[in-house]
Design a protein around this motif. Sequence first.
Motif, short mmCIF file in Angstrom:
data_model
loop_
_atom_site.label_atom_id
_atom_site.label_comp_id
_atom_site.label_asym_id
_atom_site.label_seq_id
_atom_site.Cartn_x
_atom_site.Cartn_y
_atom_site.Cartn_z
N GLU A 175 0.66 -1.24 -0.02
CA GLU A 175 -0.03 -0.01 -0.56
C GLU A 175 0.78 0.83 0.09
N ALA A 176 2.58 1.41 0.31
CA ALA A 176 3.18 2.34 0.15
C ALA A 176 3.20 2.85 -1.05
N SER A 177 2.86 1.96 -2.26
CA SER A 177 3.70 2.79 -3.19
C SER A 177 2.03 3.50 -3.76
N ARG A 178 0.87 3.28 -3.32
CA ARG A 178 -0.04 4.21 -3.54
C ARG A 178 -0.43 5.68 -3.91
N GLN A 179 -0.34 6.67 -4.42
CA GLN A 179 -0.34 7.41 -4.57
C GLN A 179 -2.02 8.41 -3.70
N ASP A 180 -2.09 8.00 -2.98
CA ASP A 180 -3.43 8.64 -2.05
C ASP A 180 -3.64 8.54 -0.93
N GLU A 181 -5.08 8.59 -0.45
CA GLU A 181 -3.93 9.18 1.60
C GLU A 181 -3.56 7.64 2.41
N ILE A 182 -4.30 6.86 1.73
CA ILE A 182 -4.15 4.95 1.74
C ILE A 182 -2.74 4.79 1.71
N GLY A 183 -1.83 5.44 0.24
CA GLY A 183 -0.69 5.75 0.18
C GLY A 183 0.42 5.96 1.21
N ASP A 184 -0.13 7.35 1.64
CA ASP A 184 -0.32 7.92 2.96
C ASP A 184 0.45 7.49 4.49
N VAL A 185 -0.50 6.83 4.75
CA VAL A 185 -0.87 6.55 5.73
C VAL A 185 0.49 5.46 6.05
N ALA A 186 -0.04 4.79 5.13
CA ALA A 186 0.85 2.87 4.70
C ALA A 186 2.75 3.67 5.01
N ARG A 187 2.93 4.77 4.19
CA ARG A 187 4.28 5.60 4.29
C ARG A 187 4.35 5.78 5.68
N ALA A 188 3.45 6.89 6.24
CA ALA A 188 4.25 7.03 7.54
C ALA A 188 4.21 6.36 8.47
N PHE A 189 3.07 5.47 7.83
CA PHE A 189 3.49 4.06 9.11
C PHE A 189 5.26 3.21 9.14
N LEU A 190 5.49 3.63 8.12
CA LEU A 190 7.17 2.59 7.39
C LEU A 190 8.17 3.87 7.93
N ARG A 191 7.94 5.24 8.17
CA ARG A 191 8.65 5.78 8.85
C ARG A 191 9.01 5.80 10.27
N THR A 192 6.90 6.14 10.63
CA THR A 192 7.15 5.38 12.72
C THR A 192 7.60 4.39 12.73
#
Length: 422
Positions: A175-192
């Motif tokens: 989901e981190a590769s998506r360019q939408d709100e779900i992708g933003d959440v997934a990338r924030a999860f990985l950064r955290t």
Amino acid sequence: MLVGSILLVALTWWSVREDESRDFAALARTNAEFLRRMTLPPSERMASQLGEVLNVSVYFRHRDTGILTPAPTQEILQRGLSLVRLPADGWTHAFEGLEAVAIPIGDLRDLVFVRPEVRLPAILQHPRTLAMLGVFWFLALAFGWALARGLVLPLRHLAKQLPAIETPGPISLPEASRQDEIGDVARAFLRTREALQSERVQRAQAEKLAVLGRMTAALAHEIQNPVSAIKMHAQLWPGGEEEGRITAKTIEHEAARIESLVSQWMYLSKPQPPTMRRVDLATVLRQVLQVHQPQLEHAQIHTSLEVPAEFTVRGDSRRLAQVFSNLLVNAIQAMPMGGTLRVEGISDEKGTTIAFMDSGKGFSKEALSRFSEFFFTEKEGGMGIGLSVAAEIVKAHQGELRVENREQGGASVLVLLPPAKQ
């Protein structure tokens, strides 16, 4: 879907009623025009025949008197006032559950068509209603499937990954590769998660520094005793040949203790990755047993070594010797009144196992769960780093250190190493 279906039925009901009303008015106008051209008499028989053909109630109304021909039924009589006043404009009018159309066919006569108003059950069975509902349900199900695939399932997968925020190692999060709100959440999860892992590493390093501070005092105390013994025996060196031999052995033994303590201290303060080479474990084990032979004899411990003829792994011989030495010292301390120590090794395609089995009292429940924890010890005067260092060295070799109690009594410590080809 329920609300949409209700709204769709209501819209279809209104649309079908409008169409039915227009068709009913057109039917009445067509028949009125036919009667005018054919100059057919507005008789009761004509009304009856026309009603049978068209499946509606047909009347001829006198415009001045309002008399209907033929005589209306009881249902029509109950609504007679409205029917008499029905305007002859050629359009459908609804009243009290009926629909009626009045059209002039002469100077004093009107043609009146009457039928029951279209009800909801009939609307529901109408082909247009069924077709529209079918299309709506199909589109709704397709939208629901797309919503579940694009939103619900990714969110559910993200929710399942939440416990992994505390576990080390890579995780799969497409989901981190998506360019939408779900992708933003997934990338924030990985950064955290990355920040948490980094903070954990830094905290571990800080704890290790604190550990080193505690070890300094303990190590100084441990080194003091063997150093004192070395000094004393060095002072007694000028003696007979037998005394010289004993003194030399004592100095060698105490120096080995110092070397072992310093080696473990250096490993804890600055651990280095093992230098991986081909190691003959049988040779290493014999050398370790030979170094500790005086202690074994003094403690009245009988040892046996059983290893295969070809017993090699890839590893750091110096670090592995340190592991075996720590395990041997622990076994000696576990049998203060003497006993037996068996060292056995096996090797197959799954890996290599070296087992140290003593006849002591075994591990306590707490020791079984905390044996690799730094500074945990149940021995008086112990530092609690022997098994900890051994476990770290084995882990650096991609292996595992296990401890357990034997059914026949005593403890068993297993050193599990990967196959030599790895």
